[in-house]
Each structure stands twice: as structure tokens, then as C-alpha cells.
Design an enzyme around this catalytic site. Structure first.
Site, short mmCIF file in Angstrom:
data_model
loop_
_atom_site.label_atom_id
_atom_site.label_comp_id
_atom_site.label_asym_id
_atom_site.label_seq_id
_atom_site.Cartn_x
_atom_site.Cartn_y
_atom_site.Cartn_z
CD GLN A 132 -2.80 -1.14 2.77
OE1 GLN A 132 -2.36 -1.68 3.54
NE2 GLN A 132 -3.63 -0.50 2.33
CG HIS A 145 -2.66 2.76 -2.30
ND1 HIS A 145 -2.30 2.64 -1.02
CD2 HIS A 145 -3.87 2.18 -2.83
CE1 HIS A 145 -3.45 2.04 -0.22
NE2 HIS A 145 -4.87 1.63 -2.04
CB CYS A 194 2.60 14.13 -19.64
SG CYS A 194 1.34 15.61 -20.31
CB CYS A 248 0.93 13.50 -23.26
SG CYS A 248 2.70 13.27 -22.67
CB CYS A 285 4.62 17.69 -19.57
SG CYS A 285 5.01 15.94 -21.16
CB CYS A 320 2.63 17.89 -23.88
SG CYS A 320 1.91 17.84 -22.72
CG ASN A 378 -0.34 -2.80 12.84
OD1 ASN A 378 -0.12 -2.57 10.97
ND2 ASN A 378 -1.45 -2.84 12.97
CB ILE A 381 8.01 -4.58 10.42
CG1 ILE A 381 6.49 -3.99 10.66
CG2 ILE A 381 8.09 -5.86 9.55
CD1 ILE A 381 5.95 -3.64 9.36
#
Length: 234
Positions: free
Chosen positions: A96, A114, A122, A125, A141, A143, A206, A225
């Protein structure tokens, strides 16, 4: 017991949430005491509406997030997971998180549910850029379109490719390990259940209890962890 499960399993999938990143020092942008979300209403500033109608506020907010990610780096747990992937101990990661730390540590098979703050694209484009553009305050960008982080904004659906990869991996798993997720965000929190329904052992590591603790075969609370993974790696 968990070490035995890990080495008995034929297909292990790891699912990581914000708790994996906060051990690197990165603030949890959704947590109650974190400044960025407190100062801004995320549904307004981190949204497609802001991207289209309030570009200056949007780019200022996300430049701060990009700079924040660049201030930190993967911790020992990220590197252990990358080593396990190379050794065939785990098969893939579903995350995530948008910091890109798994890839920086060397993991290759990562489904980013995510998206990532490491890349921009962009809005017009679709051309891809490095997030360095935001560091230098380059927001447009060639463009003329707006450059935006390649993450899921409020008002957008999860990227189809990452979602399908996560679904497929969850269905294949015979061991599914959740690391640092409250499992409160849908549809991401469905993947542990899909794995469980497919016969996988479900392990949740957790700090706080999660919404899916009742389904877990093993629960580890109030542990870092990185420390748990280090013990398993010995």
C-alpha cells in the site's frame, strides 16, 4: 513456528502497509498526529479536483511529500525481503506504500496498489518523468500538461495492472504475511481474505490490532517489523 511456516510454504506473499515505512522514519501521512494531513484536508488537496482546479496547492503539497520520501531510505526489513525474494523464500510483495523503498532495497516483484512517489507522469500525454522534476519545481511536461505523481489520488481507482497482480498473487499464496497494515483501507484489505479463502495461512504483524485479526493463524503485535524479520532470517 513462523520460521517453520515460512520455509515449508511453496508460495509466500508479503503485504506491506504504512508500518513498514514508518520504521524507516517516514511519517505516516494518514495518522492522526501527522502534520501534512492535519494542515490540509486530504480529500481536497490530494485529489483529482485539486489537480485540475488548484494546481499550485496540489504541486506544493506533493513536492513536500516527494522531498519527504527522499529524506529516508529502506530499513533492514526491506533488505531482508529483497534477499528472500532472490532466494525464493518469498514470491512477491503487495504494498500500500508509495515510497518505492521495496524496489530501492532490491525487490522486483512488487505490486504497488497505490502507485509510487518515485515517478511522475504527464496528466495530458502520460509521458513518464522522475520525481526529481518536483525537487527542481518543474511541474509541467514539454507538451504543456501538468506533471503529477504516479500515485492514486482521492477520486481515482486503483491501477488495474497492480490490482490484478495482487489478486493473482493472493490466490496463489499458501502463506500470506501482513506487515504493518491496519487493514482498514478497501479494497486492499480484501487480499488477505482472498488468500485465506484459498487455503493460505494468514500471519499479521502490526503494532495495533487490525480489523482482520480474527482471521489470522498468527498475530504479532507491538514488535518492530525489522526485528521480527531479522529473527526469522537467522
Amino acid at each position: 513456528m513462523l520460521k517453520q511456516w515460512l520455509y515449508e510454504a511453496k508460495y509466500t506473499v508479503v503485504f506491506t502497509g504504512a508500518g513498514m515505512s514508518t520504521e524507516s522514519g517516514l511519517p505516516d501521512f494518514r495518522s492522526a498526529n501527522q502534520g501534512l494531513w492535519n494542515k490540509q484536508n486530504p480529500a481536497k488537496i490530494a485529489s483529482t479536483d485539486a489537480l485540475n482546479n488548484n494546481v499550485e496547492a496540489f504541486t506544493t503539497f506533493y513536492r513536500e511529500r516527494v522531498l519527504g520520501v527522499k529524506s529516508y531510505k529502506p530499513h533492514k526489513g526491506h533488505y531482508i525481503l529483497a534477499d528472500w525474494e532472490k532466494a525464493g523464500t518469498i514470491q512477491s510483495i503487495i504494498t500500500q506504500n508509495v515510497d518505492g523503498f521495496h524496489q530501492q532495497a532490491g525487490s522486483n516483484r512488487v505490486a504497488e496498489l497505490h502507485g509510487t512517489l518515485q515517478r511522475l507522469h504527464c496528466q495530458s500525454c502520460q509521458k513518464e518523468y522522475s520525481s526529481e522534476e518536483y525537487v527542481h519545481k518543474d511541474y509541467f511536461c514539454k507538451c504543456g500538461g501538468i506533471l503529477r505523481p504516479s500515485i492514486v489520488l482521492f477520486g481515482e481507482t486503483l491501477p488495474a495492472q497492480a490490482f490484478q497482480a495482487a489478486l493473482s498473487e493472493s490466490e496463489k499464496a499458501d502463506l500470506f504475511m501482513v506487515l504493518g497494515s491496519s487493514l482498514s483501507v478497501t479494497p486492499a484489505n480484501q487480499f488477505p481474505l482472498i488468500a485465506k479463502e484459498g487455503g493460505a495461512r494468514l500471519v499479521i504483524i502490526n503494532h495495533e490490532p487490525t480489523a482482520l485479526d480474527a482471521y489470522a493463524d498468527m498475530l504479532i503485535h507491538n514488535r518492530q517489523i525489522g526485528d521480527v524479520l531479522t529473527e526469522l532470517d537467522q
